[in-house]
Every structure is written in C-alpha cells, then in structure tokens.
Design a protein around this motif. Structure first.
Motif, short mmCIF file in Angstrom:
data_model
loop_
_atom_site.label_atom_id
_atom_site.label_comp_id
_atom_site.label_asym_id
_atom_site.label_seq_id
_atom_site.Cartn_x
_atom_site.Cartn_y
_atom_site.Cartn_z
N PHE A 93 0.85 -1.19 0.00
CA PHE A 93 0.00 0.00 0.00
C PHE A 93 0.89 1.24 0.00
O PHE A 93 0.96 1.98 0.99
CB PHE A 93 -0.93 -0.01 1.22
CG PHE A 93 -1.78 -1.24 1.32
CD1 PHE A 93 -2.92 -1.38 0.53
CD2 PHE A 93 -1.45 -2.28 2.18
CE1 PHE A 93 -3.72 -2.52 0.61
CE2 PHE A 93 -2.24 -3.41 2.28
CZ PHE A 93 -3.37 -3.53 1.48
N ALA A 94 1.56 1.46 -1.12
CA ALA A 94 2.58 2.50 -1.21
C ALA A 94 2.03 3.89 -0.97
O ALA A 94 2.70 4.75 -0.39
CB ALA A 94 3.28 2.43 -2.57
N GLU A 95 0.80 4.16 -1.42
CA GLU A 95 0.26 5.52 -1.36
C GLU A 95 -0.90 5.67 -0.38
O GLU A 95 -1.55 6.71 -0.34
CB GLU A 95 -0.20 5.95 -2.76
CG GLU A 95 0.88 5.87 -3.83
CD GLU A 95 2.07 6.74 -3.52
OE1 GLU A 95 1.87 7.83 -2.90
OE2 GLU A 95 3.20 6.36 -3.85
N THR A 96 -1.17 4.64 0.41
CA THR A 96 -2.31 4.66 1.34
C THR A 96 -1.86 4.95 2.75
O THR A 96 -0.93 4.30 3.25
CB THR A 96 -3.04 3.29 1.31
OG1 THR A 96 -3.45 2.99 -0.02
CG2 THR A 96 -4.26 3.31 2.23
N PRO A 97 -2.47 5.91 3.43
CA PRO A 97 -2.13 6.11 4.84
C PRO A 97 -2.42 4.85 5.66
O PRO A 97 -3.50 4.27 5.55
CB PRO A 97 -3.05 7.26 5.26
CG PRO A 97 -3.35 7.99 3.99
CD PRO A 97 -3.44 6.92 2.94
N ASP A 149 -6.03 17.21 15.17
CA ASP A 149 -7.03 17.17 14.11
C ASP A 149 -6.88 15.87 13.33
O ASP A 149 -5.93 15.70 12.57
CB ASP A 149 -6.83 18.37 13.18
CG ASP A 149 -7.85 18.42 12.05
OD1 ASP A 149 -8.74 17.53 12.00
OD2 ASP A 149 -7.76 19.33 11.21
N GLN A 150 -7.81 14.93 13.54
CA GLN A 150 -7.69 13.63 12.90
C GLN A 150 -7.76 13.70 11.38
O GLN A 150 -7.29 12.79 10.68
CB GLN A 150 -8.76 12.68 13.42
CG GLN A 150 -10.17 13.03 13.04
CD GLN A 150 -11.18 12.07 13.68
OE1 GLN A 150 -11.17 11.86 14.90
NE2 GLN A 150 -12.02 11.48 12.87
N ALA A 151 -8.31 14.78 10.83
CA ALA A 151 -8.39 14.92 9.37
C ALA A 151 -7.01 14.96 8.74
O ALA A 151 -6.85 14.62 7.55
CB ALA A 151 -9.18 16.18 9.01
N LEU A 152 -6.00 15.34 9.51
CA LEU A 152 -4.65 15.44 8.96
C LEU A 152 -4.06 14.07 8.63
O LEU A 152 -3.11 13.98 7.85
CB LEU A 152 -3.74 16.16 9.96
CG LEU A 152 -4.06 17.63 10.24
CD1 LEU A 152 -3.14 18.18 11.33
CD2 LEU A 152 -3.94 18.45 8.96
N LEU A 153 -4.62 13.02 9.19
CA LEU A 153 -4.10 11.67 8.92
C LEU A 153 -4.20 11.32 7.44
O LEU A 153 -3.36 10.58 6.92
CB LEU A 153 -4.86 10.63 9.74
CG LEU A 153 -4.76 10.71 11.26
CD1 LEU A 153 -5.68 9.70 11.91
CD2 LEU A 153 -3.32 10.51 11.72
N ALA A 154 -5.20 11.84 6.78
CA ALA A 154 -5.41 11.50 5.36
C ALA A 154 -4.52 12.29 4.43
O ALA A 154 -4.45 11.99 3.24
CB ALA A 154 -6.88 11.73 4.98
N HIS A 155 -3.79 13.28 4.96
CA HIS A 155 -3.02 14.18 4.11
C HIS A 155 -1.62 13.66 3.78
O HIS A 155 -0.96 14.18 2.90
CB HIS A 155 -2.91 15.56 4.75
CG HIS A 155 -4.23 16.27 4.81
ND1 HIS A 155 -4.37 17.51 5.39
CD2 HIS A 155 -5.46 15.93 4.35
CE1 HIS A 155 -5.64 17.90 5.30
NE2 HIS A 155 -6.31 16.95 4.68
N GLN A 156 -1.15 12.67 4.54
CA GLN A 156 0.12 12.02 4.23
C GLN A 156 0.04 10.57 4.66
O GLN A 156 -0.84 10.19 5.42
CB GLN A 156 1.29 12.75 4.90
CG GLN A 156 1.26 12.80 6.40
CD GLN A 156 2.34 13.71 6.97
OE1 GLN A 156 2.36 14.91 6.72
NE2 GLN A 156 3.28 13.13 7.72
#
Length: 214
Positions: A93-97, A149-156
């Motif tokens: 999963f190279a591009e998946t958080p 802010d848990q939304a930041l998890l999806a940003h990287q």
C-alpha cells in the motif's frame, strides 16, 4: 486509510473488537487488518498456538464488515516486530495512509519496541484512550508528531501521532484465561463462537501464570 491492529489475541475478546469497530468508524477507515503475532517480543509465548489464536480471531470477526485477518506475522519466523510488519504492508500500500492502533499502556512502553522510531516511517500512530485522557509530557521526537485534528491523517501516508478517545471495555485476555482456569464463566466477555472453540479444544484449563498484560 487502512488500520493495523496487532496483538496476541489470546484469546480475542470484546475489548479488542469494540475498539476495532469504533476506530474504523471514527476515522472512516477502508478496513482494519487484525494481525495475530506468532512470537511476542515483549511477553512469554501464549498458551494457545498461533493456529488456534488465528482460528479464534477468524470466528470472532467473520460477520463484521471492515475487519479482516492478516496472517503475515504468523508466516514470518522469529519475534513479531511491528516495524517489519509495517514495512511489509507499505510495499503493498505504497500511497495509502496506514494507521497503527495501540492502547495507552502499549504506548507508555513504546520506547522499548524494536526500532520504534521507524514506525513513523511507515504509518501514523493512533493511541486509543479513555475519554478525558491527557498525554503526559512527550519527548521531543513525539511532540513534533502529535496532532489533534484527525483529518490530517489523510493528508500524508505516515508520520503523525494522534490520541483518540473510544469506548474501552474493561476486559483483558488475562482475566478471561483466569476465569476459565478456575472453572468460572467467561460468557459475555468474548463472542460465543470463540468461547465454544475454547471449550471444544480445552484451552486455558491450567492455572495461568502471573498476568502478562492485555
């Protein structure tokens, strides 16, 4: 985002399962991979064999969408180091958080984990806590990774530390093993299918050793 939830699951119980379901929903994860370890690095070898712990886990989550068993730690020789597991998952999963889910007790001992700082190269770390929990003073290496802010998890894909309050049930595998060994009922602490498997295979019948944790 994909959740990673490891443990001995000796046996799996509702404390594990409720945490997994709640984190999946709270963080809108695609799914959570439940990883039974073959040989724990920080505790004695479980009484139940890896194959039996795998079977109990499969029974427990068979009807729960979004939870799936990942056997890679059972198939790898030597101690089950999470950094190796995450590195393996990252190749798929190279591009998946990736979201590594651990409890606050495990987090307190994080610095004893094998190559623990490298965990953040491959995944975010989400520490599940009780409501109202406040982390103690964090070392600088963790302070810089802490987000609220848990939304930041999806940003990287990796690198953040988040504390997430969930409904933590006061159940432990040690408690269940002790109940079974003493001839007491463990009903309603774990799925009926898992309890039936334990009874069928006469697991945890001997007096257990001193508690070794969750």
């Amino acid at each position: 985002m994909i959740g990673i939830y490891g443990g001995t699951f000796n046996p799996v119980h509702y404390g594990h399962l409720r945490t997994a379901v709640e984190v999946k929903e709270r963080l809108a994860l695609q799914h959570i991979r439940m990883l039974p370890c073959r040989l724990p690095a920080h505790r004695q070898q479980p009484e139940a064999s890896p194959e039996m712990r795998l079977s109990m886990l499969e029974l427990a989550i068979s009807a729960t969408p979004g939870l799936q068993v990942d056997q890679r730690e059972l198939q790898r020789p030597g101690p089950s180091y999470m950094v190796d597991t995450l590195q393996s998952l990252r190749t798929e999963f190279a591009e998946t958080p990736l979201i590594l889910i651990i409890g606050s007790d495990a987090f307190a001992g994080l610095e004893s984990w094998h190559e623990w700082q490298r965990l953040f190269e491959y995944a975010h770390l989400v520490v599940v806590t009780r409501p109202g929990y406040m982390p103690q003073a964090l070392p600088p290496v963790l302070q810089t990774r802490w987000i609220e802010d848990q939304a930041l998890l999806a940003h990287q894909t990796a690198g953040h530390l988040l504390f997430l309050s969930v409904t933590l049930l006061d159940i432990s595998a040690t408690q269940i093993r002790q109940l079974i060994a003493s001839g007491s009922s463990a009903q309603f602490l774990l799925p009926d299918a898992v309890l039936a498997y334990i009874q069928q295979h006469q697991l945890f019948q001997q007096t257990p050793p001193l508690p070794s944790g969750y």
